[in-house]
Design a protein around this motif. Structure first.
Motif, PDB file in Angstrom:
ATOM      1  N   GLU A 141      -2.154  -4.034   4.422  1.00  0.00           N
ATOM      2  CA  GLU A 141      -3.253  -4.799   5.023  1.00  0.00           C
ATOM      3  C   GLU A 141      -3.649  -6.014   4.198  1.00  0.00           C
ATOM      4  O   GLU A 141      -4.348  -6.893   4.679  1.00  0.00           O
ATOM      5  CB  GLU A 141      -4.478  -3.893   5.209  1.00  0.00           C
ATOM      6  CG  GLU A 141      -4.267  -2.738   6.167  1.00  0.00           C
ATOM      7  CD  GLU A 141      -4.045  -3.214   7.591  1.00  0.00           C
ATOM      8  OE1 GLU A 141      -4.709  -4.184   8.011  1.00  0.00           O
ATOM      9  OE2 GLU A 141      -3.190  -2.623   8.280  1.00  0.00           O
ATOM     10  N   ILE A 142      -3.209  -6.054   2.957  1.00  0.00           N
ATOM     11  CA  ILE A 142      -3.545  -7.175   2.082  1.00  0.00           C
ATOM     12  C   ILE A 142      -2.632  -8.343   2.403  1.00  0.00           C
ATOM     13  O   ILE A 142      -1.416  -8.177   2.548  1.00  0.00           O
ATOM     14  CB  ILE A 142      -3.394  -6.772   0.593  1.00  0.00           C
ATOM     15  CG1 ILE A 142      -4.404  -5.675   0.246  1.00  0.00           C
ATOM     16  CG2 ILE A 142      -3.569  -7.983  -0.322  1.00  0.00           C
ATOM     17  CD1 ILE A 142      -4.211  -5.096  -1.133  1.00  0.00           C
ATOM     18  N   ILE A 174      -2.344   4.472   0.080  1.00  0.00           N
ATOM     19  CA  ILE A 174      -2.216   3.275  -0.768  1.00  0.00           C
ATOM     20  C   ILE A 174      -1.209   2.314  -0.138  1.00  0.00           C
ATOM     21  O   ILE A 174      -1.451   1.104  -0.075  1.00  0.00           O
ATOM     22  CB  ILE A 174      -1.793   3.665  -2.199  1.00  0.00           C
ATOM     23  CG1 ILE A 174      -2.940   4.399  -2.890  1.00  0.00           C
ATOM     24  CG2 ILE A 174      -1.347   2.440  -2.994  1.00  0.00           C
ATOM     25  CD1 ILE A 174      -2.546   5.047  -4.198  1.00  0.00           C
ATOM     26  N   GLU A 175      -0.106   2.849   0.332  1.00  0.00           N
ATOM     27  CA  GLU A 175       0.920   2.020   0.974  1.00  0.00           C
ATOM     28  C   GLU A 175       0.345   1.300   2.194  1.00  0.00           C
ATOM     29  O   GLU A 175       0.559   0.098   2.384  1.00  0.00           O
ATOM     30  CB  GLU A 175       2.092   2.919   1.375  1.00  0.00           C
ATOM     31  CG  GLU A 175       3.313   2.191   1.827  1.00  0.00           C
ATOM     32  CD  GLU A 175       4.460   3.144   2.119  1.00  0.00           C
ATOM     33  OE1 GLU A 175       5.440   2.659   2.710  1.00  0.00           O
ATOM     34  OE2 GLU A 175       4.396   4.339   1.777  1.00  0.00           O
TER      35      GLU A 175
END
Length: 128
Positions: free
Chosen positions: A45-46, A39-40
């Motif tokens: 990447e967002i 998740i991290e």
């Protein structure tokens, strides 16, 4: 943390070795640590706005702490498991009747030997 009313556990009453339960909880924590790291990485990447509020940055950094803590707890429980006497046991229904997540019960209960092999890579992705 509140304790929910026990629910019906479908397995016959039996005892569960504490060492095996601790080992399985450690493995579950290790899997959650890996999930948290994924998740991290996905969040990194967002493309986020250049100037995020400090509070949001701290909360996002908290994911790293969660990942590290879960990994450390996994190591701790696996170590404790190795040192737990084999005669130490728990009531299977006393433990699992308080849990709601069927997948977690299956992962923790040695009666479900193959459950630990199935992970979050199986199945569809759904946003809640």
């Amino acid at each position: 943390m509140s304790v929910d009313t026990p629910r019906s556990y479908t397995q016959p009453e039996s005892r569960l070795e504490a060492a095996e339960l601790l080992r399985r909880v450690g493995l579950e924590l290790e899997a959650l640590a890996r999930l948290s790291l994924r998740i991290e990485r996905s969040l990194s990447e967002i493309e986020l706005p250049e100037h995020l509020p400090v509070g949001i940055v701290r909360e996002l950094q908290g994911i790293d702490r969660i990942s590290q803590s879960l990994g450390e707890l996994a190591i701790l429980l696996c170590t404790v498991s190795a040192e737990t006497p084999s005669e130490a046991t728990f009531s299977r229904s006393g433990l699992f009747s308080r849990l709601r997540l069927e997948e977690l019960i299956n992962n923790l209960d040695p009666a479900h030997r193959d459950a630990l092999a199935k992970r979050d890579s199986d199945g569809e992705i759904q946003w809640l």
